[in-house]
Design a protein around this motif. Sequence first.
Motif, PDB file in Angstrom:
ATOM      1  N   TYR A   1       0.851  -1.190   0.000  1.00 24.93           N
ATOM      2  CA  TYR A   1       0.000   0.000   0.000  1.00 24.93           C
ATOM      3  C   TYR A   1       0.887   1.240   0.000  1.00 24.93           C
ATOM      4  O   TYR A   1       1.718   1.415   0.890  1.00 24.93           O
ATOM      5  CB  TYR A   1      -0.879   0.077   1.246  1.00 24.93           C
ATOM      6  CG  TYR A   1      -1.862  -1.043   1.441  1.00 24.93           C
ATOM      7  CD1 TYR A   1      -2.023  -2.056   0.509  1.00 24.93           C
ATOM      8  CD2 TYR A   1      -2.654  -1.071   2.587  1.00 24.93           C
ATOM      9  CE1 TYR A   1      -2.929  -3.072   0.713  1.00 24.93           C
ATOM     10  CE2 TYR A   1      -3.567  -2.090   2.792  1.00 24.93           C
ATOM     11  CZ  TYR A   1      -3.686  -3.090   1.854  1.00 24.93           C
ATOM     12  OH  TYR A   1      -4.586  -4.100   2.071  1.00 24.93           O
TER      13      TYR A   1
ATOM     14  N   GLY B   1     -14.961  -2.233   0.236  1.00 25.55           N
ATOM     15  CA  GLY B   1     -14.146  -2.052  -0.972  1.00 25.55           C
ATOM     16  C   GLY B   1     -13.427  -0.711  -1.010  1.00 25.55           C
ATOM     17  O   GLY B   1     -12.611  -0.465  -1.885  1.00 25.55           O
TER      18      GLY B   1
ATOM     19  N   GLY C   1     -11.526   0.409   1.477  1.00 28.95           N
ATOM     20  CA  GLY C   1     -10.379   0.374   2.386  1.00 28.95           C
ATOM     21  C   GLY C   1     -10.786   0.709   3.815  1.00 28.95           C
ATOM     22  O   GLY C   1      -9.967   1.105   4.637  1.00 28.95           O
TER      23      GLY C   1
ATOM     24  N   THR D   1     -11.609  -1.213   6.281  1.00 30.81           N
ATOM     25  CA  THR D   1     -11.056  -2.066   7.340  1.00 30.81           C
ATOM     26  C   THR D   1      -9.747  -1.471   7.864  1.00 30.81           C
ATOM     27  O   THR D   1      -9.543  -1.372   9.069  1.00 30.81           O
ATOM     28  CB  THR D   1     -10.826  -3.505   6.808  1.00 30.81           C
ATOM     29  OG1 THR D   1     -11.987  -3.900   6.092  1.00 30.81           O
ATOM     30  CG2 THR D   1     -10.539  -4.473   7.922  1.00 30.81           C
TER      31      THR D   1
HETATM   32  P1  AMP Z   1     -12.082  -3.019   2.516  1.00 30.86           P
HETATM   33  O1  AMP Z   1     -12.939  -1.874   2.059  1.00 30.86           O
HETATM   34  O2  AMP Z   1     -11.536  -2.787   3.870  1.00 30.86           O
HETATM   35  O3  AMP Z   1     -12.836  -4.318   2.412  1.00 30.86           O
HETATM   36  O4  AMP Z   1     -10.783  -3.122   1.549  1.00 30.86           O
HETATM   37  C1  AMP Z   1     -10.878  -3.402   0.178  1.00 30.86           C
HETATM   38  C2  AMP Z   1      -9.553  -3.890  -0.429  1.00 30.86           C
HETATM   39  O5  AMP Z   1      -8.634  -2.812  -0.605  1.00 30.86           O
HETATM   40  C3  AMP Z   1      -8.821  -4.930   0.395  1.00 30.86           C
HETATM   41  O6  AMP Z   1      -8.410  -5.945  -0.488  1.00 30.86           O
HETATM   42  C4  AMP Z   1      -7.631  -4.214   0.966  1.00 30.86           C
HETATM   43  O7  AMP Z   1      -6.527  -5.089   1.132  1.00 30.86           O
HETATM   44  C5  AMP Z   1      -7.327  -3.162  -0.107  1.00 30.86           C
HETATM   45  N1  AMP Z   1      -6.739  -1.900   0.432  1.00 30.86           N
HETATM   46  C6  AMP Z   1      -7.088  -1.264   1.562  1.00 30.86           C
HETATM   47  N2  AMP Z   1      -6.370  -0.122   1.718  1.00 30.86           N
HETATM   48  C7  AMP Z   1      -5.555  -0.021   0.641  1.00 30.86           C
HETATM   49  C8  AMP Z   1      -4.589   0.940   0.224  1.00 30.86           C
HETATM   50  N3  AMP Z   1      -4.331   2.052   0.921  1.00 30.86           N
HETATM   51  N4  AMP Z   1      -3.925   0.697  -0.936  1.00 30.86           N
HETATM   52  C9  AMP Z   1      -4.202  -0.412  -1.667  1.00 30.86           C
HETATM   53  N5  AMP Z   1      -5.106  -1.350  -1.334  1.00 30.86           N
HETATM   54  C10 AMP Z   1      -5.797  -1.173  -0.188  1.00 30.86           C
END
Ligand code: AMP
Length: 471
Positions: free
Chosen positions: A21, A48, A50, A52
């Motif tokens: 990241y 989706g 990020g 989490t």
């Molecule tokens: P989430 O909305 O938390 O379910 O995250 C969605 C996806 O984005 C997951 O696969 C994370 O691993 C990825 N992700 C979260 N933050 C970042 C970031 N800053 N850069 C790249 N990928 C990310």
Amino acid sequence: MSFESLNLHPAILRALTEAGYNTPTPIQAQAIPEVLKGHDLMASAQTGTGKTAAFTLPALNLLATPHPAKSRGPRILVLTPTRELAAQVNDAARKYGKFLRARTVSIVGGMPYPLQNKLLSQPIDILVATPGRLLDHMERGRIDMSRLQMLILDEADRMLDMGFMPDIERISAALPGERQTLMFSATFEGQIANIAKTLLNNPKVIQIAAQKEKHANIEQKLLFVDDMAHKNKLLEHLLIAPEVNQAIVFTSTKRHADLLAEDLYAAGHKSAALHGDMTQGARNRTLTKLRHGDVRVLVATDVAARGIDVHGITHVINYDLPKFAEDYVHRIGRTGRAGNTGVALSFASHIDRHQLRKIEQYTGQRLEISVIEGLEPKRPAPRTDRSDRPRNGRPGQRPGGNGGGYKSRGQGYAGNRDNNGSRPEGRTFGDRAASGRGDSARGNAPRGGDKFGANKRHDGDRPARRPRTFA
Ligand code: AMP
């Protein structure tokens, strides 16, 4: 903006570099500074985006400072509506907290008590749990919450829908009053706003995007269907398209998910079911197969599929429309993950018009009507309540051939019907010989009870209303 500028602990930055990241997502850029300042937070962000990491990273930052109390209880508690989401949060906390040596534990329904008792007897930094099973352990006096500094409610709207709020209020009342509370929800409209008022103390409010701006990377289409046989023919047609890498097919009942997965398997697809009646072990095994590509078509119900984060999923197919409009957003969010594009196709019949309207109102987007050449509905799609949808072609025009074999209504919608207006006979799954491949993804049985777990009591799956998928 970089993660370095957010004042996160170097051990967390190292884990982020390792995860690849570089730049915080908008929810991370806005939420992390507020949480680090010690504010409560009310954040509306889709899965989706990020989200989490938006709560896990500042929560982990707390752990860089040792707690003065000698007890072993958790310092951070994350509540999630489903076991799958709990597993995802737990994995994220492990990944980002690796160099802080954060001790994370997940406590969800469907897992054996003796194992959980053992986990809870060890020192814990982050506890990720579904409310029902957590409350059960708390009432048995198995968790010391005296060190708790932060409570995080993930997908709070969903927990409300699932009837978890009384449990959450009891859990919250048993936690130290001096704590930070973060609430993430797809929406803060209606009852969830009142709940936020009671649980949060002068929160900072973050709204990441207007509904209509969301999911720009997911192509959303609506296919009108005559009946279940028509749905099955459309599904078969869609699933054999080469651009479908992996797909999740959503049904409204657990029974139907099982039947459809079996029929797809018999038709030669690497398919499996995922729903709340399966034991946690079976669900985990299915998800592992999905992650490894051993399952290509997952037939799922809403609750079980919530939180699935598998980058290979190119298509989401709503075989049945969701009961709640919010679930539509959660369903389509299973594709187009981590910067990929995705396709979400919804089957609807004329009796689903009210539900469609609710979905479109919720998302603020009109679903574009498509037809598949040779598999058009006998009854034309309704026009009346969709009249503000832009039309982009003349009836009778040749199809545009926009990948996947479907095309927008208006591009030959009427012209592809035969003279008497009927569909050419399409193949059903049963017409294909079973592949006999040994790599089948089936075998989720046995199904087990989940006496205390969230998904048994509240999982929102409707009872089966159809005994059998195919006539
Ligand atoms: P989430 O909305 O938390 O379910 O995250 C969605 C996806 O984005 C997951 O696969 C994370 O691993 C990825 N992700 C979260 N933050 C970042 C970031 N800053 N850069 C790249 N990928 C990310």
